[in-house]
Structure formats: structure tokens, C-alpha cells
Design an enzyme around this catalytic site. Structure first.
Site, short mmCIF file in Angstrom:
data_model
loop_
_atom_site.label_atom_id
_atom_site.label_comp_id
_atom_site.label_asym_id
_atom_site.label_seq_id
_atom_site.Cartn_x
_atom_site.Cartn_y
_atom_site.Cartn_z
N SER A 164 12.54 -20.92 -72.83
CA SER A 164 11.68 -21.89 -72.16
C SER A 164 10.69 -21.19 -71.22
O SER A 164 9.51 -21.54 -71.17
CB SER A 164 12.53 -22.88 -71.35
OG SER A 164 13.35 -23.65 -72.20
N GLY B 295 9.34 -27.14 -81.39
CA GLY B 295 8.95 -28.36 -80.71
C GLY B 295 8.34 -28.08 -79.36
O GLY B 295 7.41 -28.78 -78.92
N ARG C 286 9.78 -34.55 -86.49
CA ARG C 286 10.25 -34.86 -85.14
C ARG C 286 9.25 -35.75 -84.40
O ARG C 286 8.04 -35.57 -84.54
CB ARG C 286 10.50 -33.56 -84.36
CG ARG C 286 11.65 -32.76 -84.92
CD ARG C 286 11.93 -31.53 -84.08
NE ARG C 286 12.01 -30.33 -84.91
CZ ARG C 286 11.99 -29.10 -84.46
NH1 ARG C 286 11.89 -28.88 -83.15
NH2 ARG C 286 12.07 -28.08 -85.28
N SER D 45 12.73 -35.32 -69.68
CA SER D 45 12.31 -34.37 -70.71
C SER D 45 11.40 -33.33 -70.11
O SER D 45 10.27 -33.64 -69.69
CB SER D 45 11.60 -35.09 -71.86
OG SER D 45 10.95 -34.17 -72.71
N GLN E 146 9.91 -30.98 -71.72
CA GLN E 146 8.76 -30.76 -72.61
C GLN E 146 7.68 -31.80 -72.37
O GLN E 146 6.49 -31.47 -72.28
CB GLN E 146 9.21 -30.78 -74.07
CG GLN E 146 10.06 -29.59 -74.47
CD GLN E 146 10.42 -29.59 -75.93
OE1 GLN E 146 9.93 -30.41 -76.71
NE2 GLN E 146 11.29 -28.68 -76.33
N SER F 72 15.14 -32.69 -64.73
CA SER F 72 15.12 -31.83 -65.91
C SER F 72 14.66 -30.45 -65.46
O SER F 72 14.21 -30.27 -64.33
CB SER F 72 14.20 -32.40 -66.99
OG SER F 72 12.85 -32.41 -66.55
N ASP G 17 20.69 -28.37 -74.78
CA ASP G 17 20.66 -27.34 -75.82
C ASP G 17 22.04 -26.75 -76.09
O ASP G 17 22.24 -26.09 -77.11
CB ASP G 17 19.71 -26.21 -75.42
CG ASP G 17 18.25 -26.64 -75.48
OD1 ASP G 17 17.95 -27.59 -76.23
OD2 ASP G 17 17.43 -26.04 -74.77
N ARG H 29 21.62 -32.86 -84.92
CA ARG H 29 22.58 -31.97 -84.28
C ARG H 29 23.92 -32.65 -83.96
O ARG H 29 24.93 -31.97 -83.78
CB ARG H 29 21.96 -31.34 -83.04
CG ARG H 29 22.53 -30.00 -82.69
CD ARG H 29 21.71 -29.30 -81.62
NE ARG H 29 20.68 -28.46 -82.19
CZ ARG H 29 19.71 -27.88 -81.50
NH1 ARG H 29 19.62 -28.08 -80.19
NH2 ARG H 29 18.82 -27.11 -82.10
N ARG I 173 21.05 -23.00 -83.12
CA ARG I 173 22.15 -23.18 -82.16
C ARG I 173 23.47 -23.47 -82.87
O ARG I 173 24.53 -23.04 -82.43
CB ARG I 173 21.79 -24.26 -81.15
CG ARG I 173 20.51 -23.94 -80.39
CD ARG I 173 20.39 -24.64 -79.07
NE ARG I 173 19.08 -24.43 -78.48
CZ ARG I 173 18.72 -23.34 -77.82
NH1 ARG I 173 19.58 -22.35 -77.66
NH2 ARG I 173 17.49 -23.22 -77.32
#
Length: 451
Positions: free
Chosen positions: A41, A115, A143, A188, A190, A214, A337, A368, A410
Site C-alpha cells: 500500500s 485494484g 471488480r 475504504s 482505496q 481505515s 487483507d 475470497r 493471499r
């Protein structure tokens, strides 16, 4: 010299038609030290923010994984000059273009499987006075992007996409933005970062409200680079740039998401003591540590310090007796994650663990929730899939089996740790995907196997 983490029985694997398989046998002893790769990140953000800064920056311990390379490739198409030093590909030298120096790309920008690249760059591109198109691989094109598109449109950007303007490829005609007051629908990082990147170039301030904390890497980096940004509880107030950001050279902390595999391996192994060095412990990222401690994990921090505005420490994990807990709510954004590896820890805990509020994991590199339940169950785990989560009931042992990463980096690393704890041999199909976030994962395992 420090000892390396010892994991016995990792084969070199074999590769055919671009697909890698790995055979893993039982770990008999796990002890020593390991340093995870740079935080993914932070590496993304260091590249993007330095690309619009004034001056040259050297970013050390940059993660040269697939996702971060996608970001760099997009920035190159936008006229940004950078180089990764031969022999030390974790050192990035990047020259900023200033606040208005990006150029219209001649080609479609390719975010690959990332993403983070697509969402953060969408915010940056929304503020640029030119046309751009950004796409990605089949997984990324499936996505959802509507959550980012909606507020960027409210700021004045013109954005079109597939699926009723919710899916990539995205066509963006940016520039002439105004600030907004906006309550994020979910916690979020992102989404928040995309809006902050756009907000650097608006007329008037951008005021954002988070429903829960976050990760705040973008805010920390912006402050270090000279942006005017105030944080008051759930509110973030960003003023548009009046002068370019200052280039920021930094050492990227180790990625706690990559450290997670070693930490969980230690607490679920009967003969283990591992030190994971130079790990970023940003409060927005340490949900894993809190969960493992709540389950009874023996987790300790040493050598706490600050690097590049980020808190860093060495983390020690030891063999532990874990007990199942309920994980939900505000904890989820802080370990989103790490859910697959947390699920593995829960498999070896006494009692039942529930993980709730993780519906967004259905639209990651894989579904996931489904793939974690499916693949760990093949090893003898007792996992039940829920619409927005999973239930895990502890077992005494796992047993080796043939499993598949489902194209999810992952999950691949989680299955590697699971295979090392299980009796017998585990074969992991499509193991090459670890390159996305931990390019030397398999090399580390092979080196550690000689301990």
C-alpha cells in the site's frame, strides 16, 4: 548473522505453461528471523504522490511486485520518469512532474490485476485536463468501480465504464473539479485515497467522513509532503494545492500483510519462535495483531520506532494455544487483507470463530470467502461459508491435499502455511500468483528449508 526461519520440506516445484506448482511437506521446526518485503500500500502511494511532486525522490525497500509495477507502468505512460536500480530492484528513483506536469497518455493504461492502481489512479486522472482510458485483466474488469466513480462525478469528472458505468475499462475526461463534502459509504482506504488525490486539484476544500477508521498511509504521506490536511475524528479536510508537493525520499516499512503468514505460522505451530523485522504497525493495519492476541496468541513488539512518518517495529510470535472468537465490525477494515490467514489460525484454535462483515472479499482476486472455505476445507478444516462471512470450527490437525490458489496471491500463501502445518504433503496449483505482493515468497521458503 541472524538465523533464517527454518521450514523443512519445501520443494523447488515445477513450472509448465506459465503455471507454477509447489509441493510442501510438514514444518518440523520454525524459528529465527525474517524481513518481509516493502509494504504494498505504501509503495503504491510513494510512487503516485512522488510522481506529482516537485523534485526527485529515492524510495528504498519499494515492493517490485506485480501490482506496484502496474502502477509504475501507468505512470510511465503519463510521462513520469523513474528507474529501478539494477541489482537492487527495491530501490526506486522517481522524478516528479509537479502539480500539472502529467501528460495525456497515447495508449490505454493497464492496471493489470491491481485494484489499488485502478482506484487511486482514477482519482488522479479525474483531476487531469485530458482524456485517459484505464483497464486491467479479466479479474480486475469484474471488480466494482461504481463506489469510486460516483463521488468523482460529483466533483465534476466525466467518467464512463461498462456495466452502467460501474466496471472497467473506464474512460475519464478530467479537470475542472470542485471540492465536495462526502460521507464514505464504507471504510475504504482505496476510495478515500482516490478522493484525496482528486481533491489536491479542486476548487475549494474536500471534506470526507469515514464510517470507521481505515489505513491512513495517504494522509500521513500527504502531510509529510506539505499538503494542508486536517483530521478530526472521522472527518478529513483537505485543501487544494497552492504549491507543488515536496518530493519525499523514504524507507518503506515491511508489509504487515506479508508478515502475517509468518506470525500465524508461529502461533499455530507447536515448536516455533519467529521474529519478523521492520514491520509497519500503522494502527489502521494492525487488526491482525489484535485478533491473534485476543485468541491467546503470544505476540510481542520490540524496537518500536518511526520511519517516513509510519510506525515500525519488530514483531515476535511464539507457539500458542488459541481460542476461537467473534471478529466483526470496526475490526474488519484493519485486517481485511489478512482474512484468509486468520481463518487458518481459527482452524487450529479451540472452539468456534466467526468472521462477519467481509462481503467485499467476494470481489477480490477471487471470491475470497468462497475460495478460502473451499481450499482449506480440502486440508481437513471445518469452515462454513456465510453470505457476508464464515464460521470456522477448530480441528486438531490438518492433512495434506491438492489445493489451488484460484489466482489469488493471499490464498496461495495461506495454503503454503497450511501445508506446512498439515500432516503429509500438500500440492499447491497456480502458485506463481504470489509475485503480486511477495515476489520472493517461494525463494524464501526454499532457502528456509535448508535450516
Amino acid at each position: 548473522m541472524p538465523k533464517k526461519v527454518g521450514i523443512n520440506g519445501i520443494s523447488n516445484g515445477f513450472q509448465a505453461e506459465g503455471k507454477l506448482e509447489k509441493r510442501i511437506r510438514t514444518i518440523f521446526k520454525l524459528q529465527g528471523e525474517v524481513t518481509p518485503p516493502g509494504d504494498k500500500s505504501i509503495s503504491h502511494r510513494a510512487a503516485i504522490l512522488n510522481s506529482i511532486a516537485q523534485g526527485k525522490a529515492v524510495v528504498r525497500n519499494f515492493l517490485p511486485g506485480g501490482d506496484c509495477l502496474s502502477t509504475l507502468n501507468c505512470l510511465r505512460e503519463l510521462g513520469v520518469e523513474f528507474k529501478l536500480f539494477p541489482g537492487t530492484p527495491t530501490t526506486l528513483e522517481i522524478t516528479g512532474t509537479g502539480s500539472r506536469g502529467l501528460s495525456e497518455p497515447e495508449n490505454v493504461l493497464d492496471a493489470g490485476n491491481s485494484g489499488t492502481s485502478m482506484r487511486l489512479l482514477s482519482g488522479l486522472l479525474a483531476a487531469q485536463p485530458f482524456l485517459s482510458i484505464i483497464t486491467g485483466d479479466a479479474s480486475l474488469r469484474s471488480r466494482p468501480m461504481g463506489r469510486v466513480i460516483k463521488p468523482l462525478r460529483e466533483m465534476g469528472a466525466q467518467i464512463l465504464g461498462r456495466g452502467g458505468d460501474t466496471l472497467a475499462p473506464l474512460v475519464i475526461r478530467g479537470g475542472n473539479l470542485h471540492g465536495i463534502k462526502y460521507s464514505l459509504p464504507v471504510a475504504s482506504a482505496q476510495l478515500k485515497s482516490a478522493l484525496l488525490l482528486a481533491g489536491l486539484f479542486t476548487k475549494g476544500p474536500t471534506l470526507l467522513k469515514e464510517p470507521a477508521p481505515s489505513r491512513d498511509h495517504t494522509e500521513r504521506m500527504l502531510l509529510a509532503m506539505g499538503a494542508k490536511l486536517d483530521m478530526d475524528g472521522p472527518w478529513i479536510n483537505l485543501s487544494p494545492l497552492t504549491s507543488p508537493l515536496k518530493a519525499l525520499s523514504m524507507d518503506v516499512p515491511g508489509d504487515i500483510s506479508s508478515a502475517a503468514y509468518w506470525l500465524v505460522a508461529a502461533v499455530i505451530h507447536p515448536r516455533a519462535r519467529v521474529k519478523v523485522k521492520n514491520v509497519g504497525i500503522n494502527p489502521g493495519r494492525t487488526g491482525l495483531l489484535d485478533v491473534l492476541k485476543a485468541m491467546g496468541g503470544r505476540i510481542f513488539l520490540e524496537n518500536q520506532r518511526q520511519e517516513g512518518g509510519e510506525p515500525v517495529a519488530d514483531i515476535i510470535a511464539e507457539s500458542s494455544e488459541l481460542t476461537g472468537i467473534n471478529i466483526k465490525g470496526d475490526m474488519i477494515p484493519r485486517l481485511i487483507d489478512e482474512v484468509p490467514i486468520v481463518a487458518l489460525a481459527a482452524c487450529l484454535a479451540r472452539g468456534t470463530t466467526t468472521i462477519e462483515d467481509i462481503g467485499e472479499l467476494r470481489v477480490k482476486e477471487s471470491d475470497r470467502i468462497k475460495t478460502t472455505v473451499q481450499e482449506i476445507s480440502k486440508l481437513g478444516g471445518r469452515l462454513e461459508e456465510l453470505p457476508q462471512g464464515m464460521v470456522i470450527r477448530g480441528v486438531n490437525k490438518l492433512k495434506g491435499a491438492s489445493v489451488d490458489s484460484n489466482g489469488d496471491h493471499r490464498l496461495a500463501m495461506t495454503l503454503a502455511i497450511a501445508g506446512g502445518i498439515a500432516d503429509g504433503e500438500t500440492l499447491i496449483h497456480n502458485a506463481e500468483v504470489v509475485d503480486i505482493s511477495y515476489p520472493i515468497f517461494w525463494q524464501d521458503l526454499e532457502r528456509f528449508s535448508s535450516f
